[in-house]
Design a protein around this motif. Structure first.
Motif, PDB file in Angstrom:
ATOM      1  N   LEU A 136       0.824  -1.206   0.000  1.00  0.00           N
ATOM      2  CA  LEU A 136       0.000   0.000   0.000  1.00  0.00           C
ATOM      3  C   LEU A 136       0.860   1.259   0.000  1.00  0.00           C
ATOM      4  O   LEU A 136       0.571   2.235  -0.715  1.00  0.00           O
ATOM      5  N   MET A 137       1.936   1.227   0.809  1.00  0.00           N
ATOM      6  CA  MET A 137       2.823   2.379   0.867  1.00  0.00           C
ATOM      7  C   MET A 137       3.496   2.617  -0.484  1.00  0.00           C
ATOM      8  O   MET A 137       3.634   3.755  -0.932  1.00  0.00           O
ATOM      9  N   MET A 138       3.929   1.512  -1.129  1.00  0.00           N
ATOM     10  CA  MET A 138       4.570   1.644  -2.434  1.00  0.00           C
ATOM     11  C   MET A 138       3.604   2.236  -3.464  1.00  0.00           C
ATOM     12  O   MET A 138       3.995   3.054  -4.291  1.00  0.00           O
ATOM     13  N   MET A 139       2.341   1.834  -3.411  1.00  0.00           N
ATOM     14  CA  MET A 139       1.359   2.373  -4.351  1.00  0.00           C
ATOM     15  C   MET A 139       1.125   3.867  -4.121  1.00  0.00           C
ATOM     16  O   MET A 139       0.986   4.643  -5.063  1.00  0.00           O
ATOM     17  N   VAL A 140       1.068   4.287  -2.849  1.00  0.00           N
ATOM     18  CA  VAL A 140       0.888   5.712  -2.549  1.00  0.00           C
ATOM     19  C   VAL A 140       2.073   6.524  -3.047  1.00  0.00           C
ATOM     20  O   VAL A 140       1.927   7.577  -3.676  1.00  0.00           O
ATOM     21  N   ILE A 141       3.274   6.025  -2.754  1.00  0.00           N
ATOM     22  CA  ILE A 141       4.482   6.739  -3.187  1.00  0.00           C
ATOM     23  C   ILE A 141       4.545   6.808  -4.716  1.00  0.00           C
ATOM     24  O   ILE A 141       4.874   7.845  -5.301  1.00  0.00           O
ATOM     25  N   ALA A 142       4.198   5.687  -5.392  1.00  0.00           N
ATOM     26  CA  ALA A 142       4.234   5.657  -6.853  1.00  0.00           C
ATOM     27  C   ALA A 142       3.210   6.613  -7.462  1.00  0.00           C
ATOM     28  O   ALA A 142       3.408   7.116  -8.579  1.00  0.00           O
ATOM     29  N   GLY A 143       2.111   6.891  -6.741  1.00  0.00           N
ATOM     30  CA  GLY A 143       1.118   7.833  -7.248  1.00  0.00           C
ATOM     31  C   GLY A 143       1.469   9.273  -6.952  1.00  0.00           C
ATOM     32  O   GLY A 143       1.165  10.173  -7.736  1.00  0.00           O
ATOM     33  N   VAL A 144       2.160   9.505  -5.803  1.00  0.00           N
ATOM     34  CA  VAL A 144       2.497  10.879  -5.411  1.00  0.00           C
ATOM     35  C   VAL A 144       3.647  11.428  -6.237  1.00  0.00           C
ATOM     36  O   VAL A 144       3.666  12.620  -6.600  1.00  0.00           O
ATOM     37  N   ILE A 145       4.608  10.610  -6.565  1.00  0.00           N
ATOM     38  CA  ILE A 145       5.781  11.082  -7.329  1.00  0.00           C
ATOM     39  C   ILE A 145       5.371  11.718  -8.661  1.00  0.00           C
ATOM     40  O   ILE A 145       5.839  12.833  -8.992  1.00  0.00           O
TER      41      ILE A 145
END
Length: 322
Positions: free
Chosen positions: A302-311
């Motif tokens: 979940l954290m990786m998905m959030v980071i991948a969307g925020v970048i």
């Protein structure tokens, strides 16, 4: 209905055909107005005054030779009179109505099928405050003068509407709607009809100025009226260009709005692609996947998905795309 307008000293009297025993004996007849006239009434006028009245089909011909011609005794004119209920957005709200004028023996004969404001005004003028109208030529010139003034008022109205639309397009959020485009299109048709009417008047007056049947003072008035019409023609050209520019501005703003929406969806798609990729990888459910037995695998994904969307969002904002 056939109405005779007879000048008696300094006043005019209006009399219906049915009330006159021998119209040809009235030497002071200036104008004979035929509105919704029956075939019997038209034939009676033709017989009494030895005149040829244009038929309805002849009145609606568009060829130049059919709009104006002369013979040894008379001048026959078929002209367009613009009829408008101002800014009503239907095709039938404004149109050009054909009216025929016959000038013969100093009498004006008018043939029409509709009530027209210019004729109502000249009727009131003759019966209440008659000016120096001594012949059919004078009445004809007065009718045309009233009609030209009305066309000028209509053009001013169209220009005012165009200015309101321009302000809406530039400053109001609701200016970029289908109603605005419909108004622009209606105004273009409105202006086109007025243009047709004005050009028709100019063509008729230009031909009339060359006639040998007209008194010199009438010809001088025609020259002034042609100058007024030429100013209206210039106004029509400017107003037409303004409406074309408004239409282009509307389409340009519509394209900008569509581009903004497309850009928004594009950014959303790009932002969601990396999280979707991560979710797709861990949704394959292969038996030998190291993270399947990892207790922190779920929150980490979940954290990786959030980071991948925020970048991508940060990147787009720094580039000024958002």
């Amino acid at each position: 209905m056939v109405t005779f307008y007879t000048r008696e000293n300094e006043t005019f009297s209006a009399t219906l055909l049915s009330q006159i025993d021998a119209p040809s004996e009235h030497k002071n007849i200036v104008w004979i107005d035929m509105l919704h006239s029956s075939m019997d009434e038209i034939k009676q006028i033709e017989t009494l005054f030895d005149i040829k009245i244009p038929t309805k089909q002849e009145r609606e011909e568009i060829e130049i030779s059919s709009r104006y011609w002369e013979d040894n005794r008379s001048i026959i004119i078929n002209s367009y009179f613009f009829v408008s209920f101002f800014f009503v957005e239907t095709a039938k709200a404004h149109y050009n109505e054909s009216v025929s004028f016959v000038l013969q023996d100093n009498i004006l004969f008018t043939i029409r099928d509709k009530e027209l404001q210019a004729f109502e005004m000249i009727h009131k003028m003759l019966t209440s405050h008659p000016k120096e109208l001594y012949s059919g030529y004078d009445v004809f010139m007065q009718i045309f003068d009233i009609r030209i003034d009305q066309d000028a008022d209509l053009l001013e109205y169209a220009a005012s509407e165009s200015d309101d639309i321009r302000k809406k397009l530039l400053w109001e959020s609701d200016g970029k709607s289908e109603d605005t485009l419909r108004k622009i299109s209606t105004l273009q048709g409105f202006t086109l009809k007025v243009r047709q009417s004005v050009f028709d008047k100019r063509r008729i007056l230009t031909a009339l100025a060359k006639s040998n049947k007209l008194p010199q003072n009438i010809k001088q008035d025609i020259v002034i009226m042609i100058k007024d019409i030429n100013s209206l023609v210039e106004f029509i050209t400017i107003d037409g260009n303004t409406l074309d520019n408004l239409q282009n501005l509307f389409l340009a703003q519509t394209n900008i709005e569509q581009n903004k929406i497309i850009k928004l969806f594009t950014v959303a798609s790009v932002v969601l692609m990396p999280p979707t990729l991560i979710a797709s990888i861990y949704g394959m459910n292969f038996h030998f996947m190291p993270e399947l037995d990892w207790s922190l695998g779920y929150p980490m994904s979940l954290m990786m998905m959030v980071i991948a969307g925020v970048i991508p969002l940060i990147y787009f904002r720094n580039r000024g795309w958002l």
